[in-house]
Design an enzyme around this catalytic site. Structure first.
Site, PDB file in Angstrom:
ATOM      1  N   ASP A  99      -2.734   2.321  -4.721  1.00  0.00           N
ATOM      2  CA  ASP A  99      -3.809   2.216  -3.918  1.00  0.00           C
ATOM      3  C   ASP A  99      -4.837   1.677  -4.555  1.00  0.00           C
ATOM      4  O   ASP A  99      -4.612   0.765  -5.403  1.00  0.00           O
ATOM      5  CB  ASP A  99      -4.302   3.918  -3.915  1.00  0.00           C
ATOM      6  CG  ASP A  99      -3.410   4.817  -3.170  1.00  0.00           C
ATOM      7  OD1 ASP A  99      -2.613   4.369  -2.083  1.00  0.00           O
ATOM      8  OD2 ASP A  99      -3.039   5.954  -3.647  1.00  0.00           O
ATOM      9  N   HIS A 118       0.998  -1.222   0.086  1.00  0.00           N
ATOM     10  CA  HIS A 118      -0.031   0.081  -0.111  1.00  0.00           C
ATOM     11  C   HIS A 118       0.961   1.359  -0.094  1.00  0.00           C
ATOM     12  O   HIS A 118       0.502   2.342  -0.261  1.00  0.00           O
ATOM     13  CB  HIS A 118      -0.987   0.043   1.267  1.00  0.00           C
ATOM     14  CG  HIS A 118      -2.381   0.632   1.068  1.00  0.00           C
ATOM     15  ND1 HIS A 118      -2.395   1.417  -0.112  1.00  0.00           N
ATOM     16  CD2 HIS A 118      -3.611   0.438   1.449  1.00  0.00           C
ATOM     17  CE1 HIS A 118      -3.622   2.046  -0.017  1.00  0.00           C
ATOM     18  NE2 HIS A 118      -4.327   1.436   1.030  1.00  0.00           N
TER      19      HIS A 118
END
Length: 394
Positions: free
Chosen positions: A373, A369
């Site tokens: 995204d 992450h």
């Protein structure tokens, strides 16, 4: 003299000399295996660069072997036996094992030091069989195996419901454990899951697998997955990247590693390099070769390095979904393929919703992450699924 060198494709990995397969003074033919090198990923044989006689071993068992390092030397078979004293002392007879040696810490090579730390072994308890009584990796492994067989003096008796089998960790399992822990500690893992209809690729495979076999390729579903990954990378290029503290490197070349099970020994990840330039046949041929050599233990260091993305086909062992699948650092994502099974789905036909039975599987993308995204993740999975579900029959 002919130099025997550590292959340069070992670059990026730490290698040690596992064992010499030929003794000093023995003749060899070109490409005969001379010495085994071991990394945390693979054991590799170094072949003889020419016909000759092994004249000297310069890096012996347990020595660290950096790319391009001099392992030993051959002399041509028709050359006279050297009389220089140094040639005779390279492979001097090994003294019998002895306990009268300097402090163990002064006798441990880097690889042996790692082994005693990994197995929690006191070097003073290990009998060395190396030169001058030094401890080798084999000595440590033998000690660990003997320790596992012998009960601890103060250990309680086994529970009445059953005994306990103690299995020492092998090097591959320990390396996997370190890599997995390092990945989840470094990267925040997030997983997205889509469902995929495999009807189109199953029909294509049925129609073309015999033709592929005639070209030396086993047409597996993994070949389709790799091809679909290439298309998905074009839609979301940041997935094909590596994270570094000061930058993100996004690659044009799509080098896809494929997790290959090795039974109880764990798994290895051979890499299909340059998949973006290969046809489905080219991917299948490359994949067939890599999987066969992986299971025969014949992969080179170059075969398992340089990956930019990885596929875990965990469905072959029965799981529907695995999350998160641990990312191979410093890559940015890993694809998971679940078990294919027939499911009831709703499909529109002629403007009317119909209930159909289709071969379906869950496909997941676990991402770092820090790198991407949800938008890029879902864009990638959407293109991956679209490519498989619309695979042309021809």
């Amino acid at each position: 003299m002919i130099d025997i060198l550590v292959p340069y494709e070992q670059e990026g990995t730490k290698a040690i000399v596992r064992s010499w397969l030929v003794k000093v003074g023995e003749p060899v033919k070109e490409n005969d295996p001379l010495v085994e090198l071991e990394t945390d990923k693979v054991t590799q044989e170094v072949p003889a660069p020419a016909d000759g006689i092994l004249d000297a071993i310069l890096l012996d068992t347990d020595a660290e072997a950096t790319p391009g390092a001099l392992l030993g030397r051959l002399r041509p078979a028709d050359a006279a036996t050297p009389t220089a004293p140094e040639a005779a002392t390279v492979e001097a007879p090994r003294p019998a094992p002895t306990n009268e040696r300097p402090a163990p810490a002064n006798w441990l090579s880097p690889s042996v030091r790692r082994a005693v730390q990994e197995h929690d072994v006191d070097p003073a308890e290990v009998t060395g069989t190396g030169r001058g009584g030094r401890i080798t990796r084999t000595d440590v492994e033998r000690h660990v195996a003997e320790r596992a067989k012998a009960p601890e003096p103060s250990a309680p008796p086994p529970a009445k419901s059953g005994g306990v089998t103690s299995v020492p960790h092998d090097r591959m399992r320990l390396a996997i454990a370190r890599n997995m822990l390092g990945s989840v500690t470094t990267a925040p893992h997030v997983t997205a899951v889509f469902e995929c209809d495999f009807s189109a690729i199953m029909a294509h495979r049925k129609a073309h697998k015999d033709a592929f076999a005639a070209s030396g390729a086993n047409l597996t579903f993994t070949a389709y997955f790799i091809a679909a990954c290439v298309e998905a990378m074009r839609a979301a290029p940041a997935i094909n990247s590596r994270w570094f503290d000061d930058r993100l490197e996004i690659y044009d070349a799509v080098n896809i590693g494929v997790g290959t099970a090795l039974g109880d020994k764990g798994l290895i990840v051979p890499v299909v390099h340059g998949a973006q330039a290969l046809s489905l046949l080219g991917i299948a041929q490359r994949l067939t070769d890599l999987v066969v050599r992986a299971r025969d233990g014949k992969l080179s260091g170059g075969d398992v390095s340089g990956g930019t993305f990885t596929i875990s086909n965990h469905g072959v062992s029965g799981s529907l979904l695995a999350a998160p699948i641990i990312i191979s650092q410093p890559q940015s994502a890993i694809l998971g393929i679940g078990k294919t099974e027939k499911r009831v789905v709703v499909r529109e036909a002629g403007g009317v919703d119909t209930i159909q039975i289709r071969p379906m599987a869950y496909v997941s993308l676990t991402i770092d992450h820090r790198v991407v995204d949800g938008h890029q993740t879902n864009t990638w999975l959407s293109k991956f699924v679209e490519t498989l579900e619309n695979w042309p029959l021809a």
